[in-house]
Design a protein around this motif. Sequence first.
Motif, PDB file in Angstrom:
ATOM      1  N   ALA A 288       0.840  -1.201   0.000  1.00  0.00           N
ATOM      2  CA  ALA A 288       0.000   0.000   0.000  1.00  0.00           C
ATOM      3  C   ALA A 288       0.874   1.249   0.000  1.00  0.00           C
ATOM      4  O   ALA A 288       1.906   1.308   0.669  1.00  0.00           O
ATOM      5  CB  ALA A 288      -0.916   0.000   1.211  1.00  0.00           C
TER       6      ALA A 288
ATOM      7  N   ARG B 209      -1.778   6.895   3.643  1.00  0.00           N
ATOM      8  CA  ARG B 209      -2.921   6.010   3.473  1.00  0.00           C
ATOM      9  C   ARG B 209      -3.907   6.171   4.613  1.00  0.00           C
ATOM     10  O   ARG B 209      -3.548   6.595   5.716  1.00  0.00           O
ATOM     11  CB  ARG B 209      -2.458   4.561   3.383  1.00  0.00           C
TER      12      ARG B 209
ATOM     13  N   GLY C  57      -6.036  -0.894   0.700  1.00  0.00           N
ATOM     14  CA  GLY C  57      -4.764  -0.291   1.071  1.00  0.00           C
ATOM     15  C   GLY C  57      -4.773   0.579   2.304  1.00  0.00           C
ATOM     16  O   GLY C  57      -3.884   1.420   2.471  1.00  0.00           O
TER      17      GLY C  57
END
Length: 286
Positions: A50, A54, A83
């Motif tokens: 990811a 985030r 993610g």
Amino acid sequence: LFWDLPMFSCLWSCSLALLMGSILGGTSHGEHYEITVLNRKAFVYEPKGAESPRAGIFVLHGSGGVAEDMFDIGFESLADVHGFLVIYPEMASHRSDEWGYNTDIPYFSLLKKDLQKMYGLDPMRAFICGHSAGGTMSLFLQNEVDLFCASAAVEAAVGHLDAWDMARPGHRTMVIWNHADPVLSEYAPPGGEPAYYEQTVSTLRRHGSKQPSAVMPLPTSQTVVSAEIRRYPSDAAPELQMLSWKSKPGSHDWPQKPAMTFDGAEELVRFFLSDETCGQQDSPAI
């Protein structure tokens, strides 16, 4: 404010978390890590590959529980797809009946800062939810601090209202409420479970309309005898979605597929990631 800790405390906590972090195992896509903040542990699920920054979803456990109780209720597989980080904080007192409310604010504030430094958490896309007592704590935090863009509660009502600043608007919220939940009935005020439900809606919508603008039916079954999402619009109060359902037999459990016709984690992730103010323009396909 008292939860704005000095910078040296943050640096000390981050260093300690790095020293104390350990891999606890995970799925084929990610790992659970243990970190320590203000002498309290928390766990982080980090999906592989990811990109940072985030989003992150904080998931709070209920009375008599521990953070690990909330592993594998569906967030990890969704994090692998979308993610985001999944963060599992823990109560200050092991297996306590409830969270610390105002006394826990420094812990959540510093935990969020550490996650920004260590795991690339996007501070504008941090969300919080919880089950039972953890849900009540999540509803408290959405009103009292601006750490989280949106909140959610599963099988939980508003509580400790004497500690709420009713002048604050709060944040976008979703509540998953089983009208056949025996625990909600046990702790309900006079008037029973229906009064508890109305108190929760009225508190969260105290600055805005108390009439839903839309109602979306959900699939039913022999186990889920009724289910719908009632949406209250963003007006003078932030948006509220009430997933109002009834199970047979009654249950206080977190709803999961295939036993139920809908999945609690899926509904919350859809709600969180569809928040336009938090950088997502479209609901994810789950």
